[in-house]
Design a protein around this motif. Structure first.
Motif, mmCIF file in Angstrom:
data_model
loop_
_atom_site.group_PDB
_atom_site.id
_atom_site.type_symbol
_atom_site.label_atom_id
_atom_site.label_comp_id
_atom_site.label_asym_id
_atom_site.label_seq_id
_atom_site.Cartn_x
_atom_site.Cartn_y
_atom_site.Cartn_z
ATOM 1 N N GLU A 198 0.827 -1.203 0.000
ATOM 2 C CA GLU A 198 0.000 0.000 0.000
ATOM 3 C C GLU A 198 0.864 1.256 0.000
ATOM 4 N N ASP A 201 1.992 1.848 -3.419
ATOM 5 C CA ASP A 201 0.929 2.454 -4.227
ATOM 6 C C ASP A 201 0.785 3.943 -3.911
ATOM 7 N N ARG A 207 -2.811 5.358 -5.073
ATOM 8 C CA ARG A 207 -3.845 5.500 -4.046
ATOM 9 C C ARG A 207 -3.500 6.686 -3.170
ATOM 10 N N LEU A 210 -3.748 4.844 3.178
ATOM 11 C CA LEU A 210 -3.659 3.442 3.596
ATOM 12 C C LEU A 210 -5.029 2.965 4.059
ATOM 13 N N SER A 211 -5.288 1.691 3.837
ATOM 14 C CA SER A 211 -6.569 1.126 4.252
ATOM 15 C C SER A 211 -6.563 0.837 5.752
#
Length: 448
Positions: A198, A201, A207, A210-211
């Motif tokens: 992540e 990315d 993106r 962060l998730s």
């Protein structure tokens, strides 16, 4: 230094497991040795009991049967030896298995009842001895030491076999444990790999943040990173907005001043003042552009951009060829299609534009752009066949306002902007002599 967290944990776990097993092996061997000696003692005690049950006293004389209940005493090659001594230590009976043995043993007969010990002969052979003092035999008064002996060879062979099996077993157990640890760490560190992907990315711009699909222990870290990313985006947007407002607010006054200078230039008596005014307006405009570029082309703290180099060079060279069409500049472009630069596209355009514009303006007719790529470092080189830069002037021309070319208009801020951009992206710029005869600008980028 080991840089992999999983490898560090594996090495630490392997060392701890190895130390644990090395400490456990002697303890297990000692425990097995004691257990084996205890089993030998019990077996010899049982063998002595067999001799006692077979012995008879007749007319105060000891009598033993021809064949004993335990045939091991009678076999010549048996590992079980039997002896009977009187109170004075004289040998009064020996089993058939001792016919070829010459054992030097003297019983103590000191009232201790029984004794289990190890003895060594002069030839180095060792034996386990179980000695029982008998005072009543067959219901009659008697005084004998009944002794059973067993060579240590069988015990030592058993112990050596156990040691080999322990080493093999512990080795297999260690390998199995390491494999299980590797699998467990791979599974346990999966969330860190996901976090790393992540972040990649985010650096590449794929993106924005962060998730939240991470273990509880990592949520504070991911939350802090997301807040930092959000703050950085908001700050950059504020910079852009403020710079846009500043450029717009300065544009009108400069246009008015430019109009005034043009009106003054039409009057002969004011031409000199108009020229000075226009020069200062141009300088103000360039200074404003420089400061705006310097403020807006800052490297992002977390986002790492990757820009394809060849398309930008093709576009810039095409534009500059039109600007300098009278020169008929020959451009040698030695850059592969897959070449990438770790820089924001706007910053890269500004950097290449300034360097290529200088090369086109100062060259005699030839410009060469080359590229050398590696895993950790890449180099972009822009050369020309112009007058070059004297060695003692190379550091000076990178300062704002310094120029060597006095024949063309400008305030000498182009290379200063280039230097600012390069410094903000942790790259490096070196000036040298080109084989073409002019200057060579070499830019080294770090890909890590």
């Amino acid at each position: 230094m080991i840089r992999s967290l999983r490898l560090r944990l594996m090495v630490a776990a392997a060392l701890l497991a190895l130390l644990f097993m090395l400490g456990l092996l002697p303890a297990l061997q000692k425990a097995f040795s004691l257990a084996l000696q205890e089993a030998i003692e019990k077996r010899l005690a049982s063998d002595v009991t067999t001799l006692i049950s077979a012995a008879r006293i007749e007319n105060n004389q000891l009598h033993m049967p021809e064949l004993l209940p335990d045939e091991k005493f009678d076999l010549p090659d048996s590992r079980l030896l039997g002896y009977i001594f009187d109170r004075q230590g004289n040998l009064v009976w020996r089993s058939r298995a001792t016919a070829d043995e010459n054992i030097n043993y003297t019983p103590r007969y000191d009232g201790r009842g029984n004794e289990f010990a190890r003895i060594r002969q002069v030839d180095g052979e060792e034996y386990f001895v179980y000695d029982v003092e008998v005072k009543l035999l067959g219901g009659k008064s008697a005084a004998f030491s009944i002794v059973a002996l067993q060579p240590l060879r069988e015990y030592q062979q058993t112990l050596n076999g156990l040691r080999e099996r322990l080493y093999l077993g512990f080795g297999a157990a260690l390998l199995t444990l390491l494999a299980l640890l590797w699998a467990g760490m791979t599974w346990g560190l999966r969330s860190l790999r996901q976090l790393s992907h992540e972040l990649d990315d985010v650096e590449s711009g794929a993106r924005d943040g962060l998730s939240s699909e991470h273990p509880r222990e990592l949520l504070r870290l991911t939350g802090s990173l997301n807040r930092l990313l959000r703050s950085e985006r908001e700050q950059r947007q504020r910079y852009r907005d403020s710079l846009g407002d500043l450029a717009h607010s300065l544009k009108t006054p400069l246009s008015v001043l430019q109009g005034v200078s043009e009106s003054m230039a039409q009057r002969r008596e004011d031409r000199e003042q108009a020229r000075i005014l226009q020069s200062q307006i141009e300088r103000m405009s360039q200074q404003i552009d420089y400061q705006l570029q310097r403020a807006s082309l800052r490297k992002s703290g977390l986002v790492r951009h990757q820009v394809a180099l060849r398309p930008l060079l093709d576009s810039l060279c095409s534009t500059l060829a039109k600007v300098y069409r009278d020169k008929q500049v020959k451009v040698s472009l030695e850059v592969p299609d897959q070449a990438m630069v770790p820089m924001e596209q706007g910053a890269l355009l500004e950097l290449l534009g300034n360097l290529l514009e200088n090369a086109y303006r100062l060259c005699l007719g030839q410009v060469r752009i080359s590229w050398q790529g590696g895993h950790t470092q890449v180099e972009l080189c822009i050369e020309d066949d112009g007058p070059g830069v004297p060695a003692d002037q190379r550091e000076r021309i990178l300062k704002r306002g310094e120029r060597l070319d006095r024949q063309h208009p400008g305030q000498g801020i182009g290379l200063a902007v280039v230097k600012d951009i390069i410094d903000s992206y942790d790259a490096s710029l070196t000036l040298g002599d080109s084989p073409l005869g002019g200057a060579a600008f070499r830019i080294n980028f770090s890909m890590e």
